[in-house]
Motif scaffolding. Structure first.
Motif, mmCIF file in Angstrom:
data_model
loop_
_atom_site.group_PDB
_atom_site.id
_atom_site.type_symbol
_atom_site.label_atom_id
_atom_site.label_comp_id
_atom_site.label_asym_id
_atom_site.label_seq_id
_atom_site.Cartn_x
_atom_site.Cartn_y
_atom_site.Cartn_z
ATOM 1 N N GLU A 416 23.994 20.850 1.325
ATOM 2 C CA GLU A 416 24.372 19.321 1.278
ATOM 3 C C GLU A 416 23.473 18.671 2.307
ATOM 4 O O GLU A 416 23.014 17.368 2.131
ATOM 5 N N ARG A 417 23.405 18.927 3.508
ATOM 6 C CA ARG A 417 22.960 18.482 4.485
ATOM 7 C C ARG A 417 21.225 18.274 4.257
ATOM 8 O O ARG A 417 20.828 17.315 4.539
ATOM 9 N N ALA A 418 20.748 19.568 3.967
ATOM 10 C CA ALA A 418 19.368 19.450 3.430
ATOM 11 C C ALA A 418 18.992 18.407 2.457
ATOM 12 O O ALA A 418 18.112 17.483 2.408
ATOM 13 N N TYR A 419 19.996 18.120 1.331
ATOM 14 C CA TYR A 419 19.637 17.512 0.505
ATOM 15 C C TYR A 419 19.876 15.980 0.677
ATOM 16 O O TYR A 419 18.849 15.148 0.384
ATOM 17 N N VAL A 420 20.900 15.813 1.487
ATOM 18 C CA VAL A 420 20.932 14.360 2.128
ATOM 19 C C VAL A 420 19.603 14.041 2.906
ATOM 20 O O VAL A 420 19.190 12.810 2.699
ATOM 21 N N ARG A 421 19.254 14.747 3.562
ATOM 22 C CA ARG A 421 18.021 14.545 4.467
ATOM 23 C C ARG A 421 16.669 14.322 3.286
ATOM 24 O O ARG A 421 15.724 13.375 3.578
ATOM 25 N N TRP A 422 16.646 15.067 2.482
ATOM 26 C CA TRP A 422 15.593 14.811 1.588
ATOM 27 C C TRP A 422 15.495 13.672 0.760
ATOM 28 O O TRP A 422 14.406 12.863 0.442
ATOM 29 N N VAL A 423 16.879 13.198 0.159
ATOM 30 C CA VAL A 423 17.053 11.782 -0.298
ATOM 31 C C VAL A 423 16.503 10.946 0.605
ATOM 32 O O VAL A 423 15.913 9.919 0.235
ATOM 33 N N ARG A 431 19.199 4.067 5.044
ATOM 34 C CA ARG A 431 20.382 4.677 5.092
ATOM 35 C C ARG A 431 21.397 4.422 3.908
ATOM 36 O O ARG A 431 22.070 5.237 3.348
ATOM 37 N N MET A 432 21.391 3.161 4.079
ATOM 38 C CA MET A 432 22.380 2.406 2.749
ATOM 39 C C MET A 432 22.098 2.775 1.551
ATOM 40 O O MET A 432 22.889 3.081 0.744
ATOM 41 N N GLU A 433 20.527 2.838 1.189
ATOM 42 C CA GLU A 433 20.327 2.991 -0.040
ATOM 43 C C GLU A 433 20.448 4.740 -0.404
ATOM 44 O O GLU A 433 21.029 4.704 -1.602
ATOM 45 N N ALA A 434 20.291 5.242 0.561
ATOM 46 C CA ALA A 434 20.345 6.726 0.350
ATOM 47 C C ALA A 434 21.979 7.025 0.072
ATOM 48 O O ALA A 434 22.263 7.814 -0.711
ATOM 49 N N ALA A 435 22.913 6.473 0.902
ATOM 50 C CA ALA A 435 24.227 6.647 0.452
ATOM 51 C C ALA A 435 24.505 6.388 -0.636
ATOM 52 O O ALA A 435 25.365 6.909 -1.667
ATOM 53 N N LYS A 436 24.174 5.243 -1.309
ATOM 54 C CA LYS A 436 24.431 4.583 -2.562
ATOM 55 C C LYS A 436 23.806 5.568 -3.731
ATOM 56 O O LYS A 436 24.749 5.744 -4.643
ATOM 57 N N ALA A 437 22.703 5.804 -3.426
ATOM 58 C CA ALA A 437 22.165 6.961 -4.081
ATOM 59 C C ALA A 437 22.913 8.285 -4.394
ATOM 60 O O ALA A 437 22.845 8.953 -5.433
ATOM 61 N N LEU A 446 27.040 9.472 6.663
ATOM 62 C CA LEU A 446 26.557 9.717 8.149
ATOM 63 C C LEU A 446 26.857 11.246 8.614
ATOM 64 O O LEU A 446 26.278 11.969 9.431
ATOM 65 N N LYS A 447 28.191 11.625 8.053
ATOM 66 C CA LYS A 447 28.785 12.786 8.793
ATOM 67 C C LYS A 447 27.886 13.999 8.026
ATOM 68 O O LYS A 447 27.682 14.968 8.609
ATOM 69 N N ARG A 448 27.308 13.653 6.838
ATOM 70 C CA ARG A 448 26.523 14.730 6.072
ATOM 71 C C ARG A 448 25.233 14.630 6.892
ATOM 72 O O ARG A 448 24.617 16.047 6.961
ATOM 73 N N LEU A 449 24.666 13.547 7.488
ATOM 74 C CA LEU A 449 23.227 13.646 8.017
ATOM 75 C C LEU A 449 23.331 14.213 9.521
ATOM 76 O O LEU A 449 22.001 14.676 9.842
#
Length: 450
Positions: A416-423, A431-437, A446-449
């Motif tokens: 999950e963390r790796a996918y969050v960083r990739w997105v 960051r806001m756009e990544a959270a929405k996506a 932010l916790k995932r990140l």
């Protein structure tokens, strides 16, 4: 169901007649002839209505009003004042009374004002519950897969036990909240019971106890008035604790006490309160690992796990994808004003191939972006996230450098963390756009990140 009420008046003739009139209207009356008796009654139970006389043998009812509202902030208070004493009536309303009547009291007027005060309080409770549901109700699509049919069947059986806690386990975005709402709908006979959703990961540790269990006036620096917690607001309904694994250990102990007895104390309070709210908890965390690490209580795990439901990820129930996509498309089309939209043949083929690491939430996000970016009326899901490659499954071919890939098996949390960083990288660090996506709240993102 009778409404608990406290009648505080030393006039025996008036209180006897008024008691009969209010009982006919469905109130369960407790009589108190003095402030001393009123305090004793409040220590035993919290009333929904208090009829309070101004002149009492051991004090002024108006002076007692502040103490009363601090101990029972949800109670509707109807003040009884002397004829023509308008100033006292105004002071009573300013101090928190819902209404007032003047002596000599017309019983019909008293009953009308008592009923109106209680109904207004209930309306406020429903408005609070509605605010907690701003995320909106989603139409639940009947499952086609055997795995989800078993989940639905279990929820139907659990609904017959109104207070038993339920623990929903599964990856991010599998639809745990919608299953909690479905259980609530099955359990709520009249449809008026509140459903309260709280994301434990989004609450600061300093305020989470107050949010859940409420606080008394003066419990901490900014506690200028008593406040009911969500456990109290959810009385008779369901309190959905999302990301329950994020609760601090001290609060886990208090939650365990409530699950065992239905009783709790507000922060800074001494009087026990009760609530019949059902606790439905959910997490995508590995709670057994947290047990070994000492960050989650073993006794709470066993108590929540009376009914434990493992929700399968979308990739393991691919039979559900077509009906889910159709249902979500209909809902989103209505919300975005694009009616009569359909999924094209190529779109269906892509959805059948895609791995959906974000599960149902990601499916919804994909369709929402397509409705905004593609002209239609037949969606092909081609313009999403830079083209078809964004929806293609990970490939080992040399040209598939843009796909998210892992070279070896990883724990789900690391994945999950790796996918969050990739997105985040694909969206240029926004960051806001990544959270929405990803379909995550910003604090959870932010916790995932981290």
């Amino acid at each position: 169901m009778s409404i608990p009420a406290l009648f505080v008046d030393d006039d025996r003739a008036f209180s006897t007649i008024a008691t009969v009139a209010l009982q006919r209207e469905g109130f369960a009356l407790t009589l108190a002839r003095s402030l001393h008796e009123a305090r004793a009654a409040l220590a035993q139970a919290t009333p929904a209505l208090v009829v309070l006389d101004r002149r009492l043998p051991d004090g002024d009812g108006l002076s007692f009003l502040g103490e009363l509202k601090a101990q029972a902030p949800g109670a509707a208070v109807v003040m009884v004042t002397a004829h023509g004493d308008i100033a006292s009536a105004v002071d009573a309303v300013r101090a928190g009374a819902a209404d007032y009547v003047t002596k000599p009291v017309e019983l019909s007027d008293l009953v009308l004002r008592a009923r109106r005060a209680v109904d207004t309080g209930r309306l406020k409770d429903r408005l609070e519950a509605a605010e907690a549901e701003l995320s909106g109700r989603r139409r639940l699509v009947p499952p086609a897969s055997a795995a989800m049919q078993r989940v639905f069947s279990m929820l139907e059986r659990i609904a017959a036990s109104p207070r038993s806690p339920v623990l929903l386990l599964g990856e991010t975005g599998v639809g745990k909240e919608q299953l909690a709402r479905h259980l609530h709908a099955l359990s709520s006979r009249d449809g008026g019971a509140p459903f309260i959703h709280i994301n434990c990961a989004a609450l600061p540790e300093q305020t989470v106890e107050s949010e859940l269990f409420g606080h008394e006036k003066g419990a901490f620096t900014d506690a200028r008035a008593a406040r009911r917690g969500l456990v109290e607001v959810a009385h008779g309904g369901t309190l959905f604790l999302d990301e329950v694994g994020e609760l601090p250990l001290a609060l886990q102990a208090k939650l365990l006490t409530f699950l065992d007895s239905g009783r709790f104390r507000r922060l800074g309070g001494t009087t026990e309160q009760t609530s019949s709210a059902r606790i439905v908890a959910a997490t995508n965390r590995d709670l057994p690992t947290q047990l070994r690490e000492g960050t989650f209580r073993e006794d709470l795990w066993f108590r929540l796990g009376v009914f434990r439901i493992d929700v399968p990820p979308l990739r393991e129930r691919r039979e559900d994808i077509p009906s889910l996509a159709e249902g979500l498309l209909t809902e989103l089309s209505r919300e975005l004003g694009r009616r009569d939209m359909t999924l094209g043949t190529r779109a269906r083929a892509r959805l059948a191939q895609y791995a959906f690491p974000g599960n149902v939430r990601e499916l919804r996000n994909i369709l929402e972006r397509a409705l905004v970016l593609e002209p239609g009326p037949e969606l092909e899901l081609e313009v999403l996230g830079g083209g078809p490659a964004a929806l293609a499954p990970p490939s080992a071919e040399a040209g598939a450098t843009d796909a998210f890939r892992v070279e070896q098996p990883l724990p789900m949390e690391d994945l999950e963390r790796a996918y969050v960083r990739w997105v985040l990288e694909k969206l240029g660090g926004r960051r806001m756009e990544a959270a929405k996506a990803l379909g995550l709240s910003y604090p959870t993102f932010l916790k995932r990140l981290e």
